[in-house]
Enzyme design. Structure first.
Site, PDB file in Angstrom:
ATOM      1  N   PHE A  92       5.194 -16.836  -1.942  1.00 49.13           N
ATOM      2  CA  PHE A  92       6.221 -17.033  -3.035  1.00 49.13           C
ATOM      3  C   PHE A  92       6.159 -15.374  -3.879  1.00 49.13           C
ATOM      4  CE2 PHE A  92       2.375 -17.833  -5.503  1.00 49.13           C
ATOM      5  CZ  PHE A  92       2.385 -17.232  -6.729  1.00 49.13           C
ATOM      6  N   CYS A  93       7.197 -15.105  -4.436  1.00 48.76           N
ATOM      7  CA  CYS A  93       7.439 -14.083  -5.272  1.00 48.76           C
ATOM      8  C   CYS A  93       7.988 -14.187  -6.372  1.00 48.76           C
ATOM      9  CB  CYS A  93       8.129 -12.854  -4.430  1.00 48.76           C
ATOM     10  SG  CYS A  93       9.917 -13.215  -4.149  1.00 48.76           S
ATOM     11  N   TRP A  94       8.691 -13.358  -7.232  1.00 51.14           N
ATOM     12  CA  TRP A  94       9.127 -13.728  -8.724  1.00 51.14           C
ATOM     13  C   TRP A  94      10.203 -14.816  -8.470  1.00 51.14           C
ATOM     14  CZ3 TRP A  94       8.209 -14.340 -13.318  1.00 51.14           C
ATOM     15  CH2 TRP A  94       9.296 -14.391 -14.563  1.00 51.14           C
TER      16      TRP A  94
ATOM     17  N   SER B 131       9.593 -12.215  -0.928  1.00 53.96           N
ATOM     18  CA  SER B 131       8.969 -13.247  -0.171  1.00 53.96           C
ATOM     19  C   SER B 131       9.913 -13.310   1.194  1.00 53.96           C
ATOM     20  CB  SER B 131       9.030 -14.725  -0.886  1.00 53.96           C
ATOM     21  OG  SER B 131      10.083 -15.022  -1.155  1.00 53.96           O
TER      22      SER B 131
ATOM     23  N   TYR C 249       7.876 -17.989  -8.164  1.00 54.31           N
ATOM     24  CA  TYR C 249       7.141 -18.222  -9.298  1.00 54.31           C
ATOM     25  C   TYR C 249       7.901 -18.957 -10.530  1.00 54.31           C
ATOM     26  CZ  TYR C 249       4.717 -17.105 -13.473  1.00 54.31           C
ATOM     27  OH  TYR C 249       4.028 -17.280 -14.661  1.00 54.31           O
TER      28      TYR C 249
END
Length: 368
Positions: free
Chosen positions: A97-99, A105, A126
């Site tokens: 995952f990323c933001w 991602s 996230y």
């Protein structure tokens, strides 16, 4: 390739199946708080992220993406891909995952797929997962019957919780004993990480089929961390069970936890180079923090008792002298405060008893 790569939005299964997570955000983002079972293997370092962000503001998304690809290329790119693959091989059920589940991602997912490694990413990243956890945490608190274990300081409430299947240990999650003297050698988690871990605990508690939630009677703050206001309000409606423990046993429990265990923990932390200062300095600091509430006379007297016990321990190796100031602190400071606090909850008290009686009472509730 992008459309065929897997996306995960069954967030409950992420928690209940304990999927390891790769947090691709920069270290500065990760340090503000992430999720349990998570490792930070960022796509961009802090400096690289800052450079990409500056380019995005000045030149737009396309130029920012191009900048990112220039920064993470060649050997740098290969090193990061190798780190991701190494973790995934050790944890084949891992997710990325990323933001916001967007470019970072997706790029990493595509790079890994080019190496034959297919790994899902969290849809919405996230931000979406965090929102799910906060909503689920409040929903579960609202749906469960909440039982609150109260009792005087040192009565063994945390020890009791470990024997109750329906319990969630808020202090354990916050890594703090909850009192002015409750700091551990290791630091508390960031506020966001505390909230996320609490939500994880609640979801796993629900998955286990528990109808009731048993927690310790806490103030809103546990050390430097706090229970979110709406969630705390739900905990405050809970029925209260009072654990009654004789003073002498309370002194022994406090001595074991705050002296013997705590000193050992600080020694081990120092051996690893982790503790910022030692146990005795921490205790002095704790007394200073409550000086106004103690009053000058009691502060000076308690501090002198602590100093005397510490000097005796240093001279003889015997820490038993600490029991004197523990007794005084319980009787003169904590007990009057407890009496006042419990008087405000009298209408919520449903049971009183020692550890055995409380456990028997909770067992009887399960049969209903």
């Amino acid at each position: 390739m992008q459309s065929s790569l897997p996306l995960i939005d069954d967030f409950r299964s992420v928690v209940t199946e304990a999927h390891p997570l790769i947090d691709l955000r920069a270290p500065v983002e990760y340090e503000r708080g992430s999720f349990p079972d998570t490792v930070n293997l960022p796509l961009l370092t802090d400096k690289e992220r800052e450079a990409v962000g500056t380019t995005y503001k000045q030149e737009g998304n396309e130029a920012a993406v191009a900048m990112g690809h220039r920064l993470v290329s060649g050997d740098v790119k290969e090193e990061r891909i190798a780190a991701w693959i190494d973790f995934i091989r050790k944890h084949p059920n891992a997710y990325l995952f990323c933001w916001r589940g967007g470019q970072r991602s997706r790029i990493v997912q595509e790079w890994l797929a080019e190496r034959g490694v297919i790994v899902p990413r969290l849809r919405g990243g996230y931000k979406a997962f965090r929102r799910y956890l906060m909503e689920e945490s409040l929903r579960l608190a609202q749906e469960k019957e909440v039982l609150v274990i109260g009792g005087r300081t040192g009565s063994g409430k945390t020890l009791l919780l470990k024997k109750i299947p329906e319990a969630i240990d808020l202090e354990g999650i916050a890594r703090h004993r909850g009192s002015a003297f409750g700091r551990y050698a290791a630091p508390q988690p960031p506020q966001i990480a505390f909230e996320n871990a609490l939500a994880y605990a609640q979801i796993r508690h629900d998955e286990a089929g528990h109808r009731r939630l048993v927690i310790e009677d806490e103030s809103r703050n546990i050390g430097q961390r706090y229970i979110p206001p709406e969630l705390f309000a739900e905990f405050q409606r809970g029925k209260v069970i009072l654990l009654e423990t004789p003073l002498e046993k309370r002194i022994e429990i406090t001595y074991d936890d705050y002296i013997l265990y705590a000193q050992k923990e600080y020694d081990e932390a120092y051996a690893r180079g982790e503790a910022p200062y030692d146990w005795y300095e921490t205790m002095q600091h704790n007394f200073r923090r409550i000086r106004k509430r103690l009053g000058d006379e009691r502060y000076r007297r308690f501090s002198a008792m602590l100093e005397s016990a510490w000097e005796e321990q240093q001279r003889t190796g015997n820490p038993e002298g600490h029991k004197a100031w523990i007794r005084a602190l319980l009787e003169e400071y904590y007990d009057p405060m407890y009496d006042y606090q419990i008087s405000r909850k009298s209408e919520r008290i449903v049971f009183r008893g020692d550890e055995r009686e409380v456990l028997e009472y909770l067992a009887s509730l399960r049969e209903q």
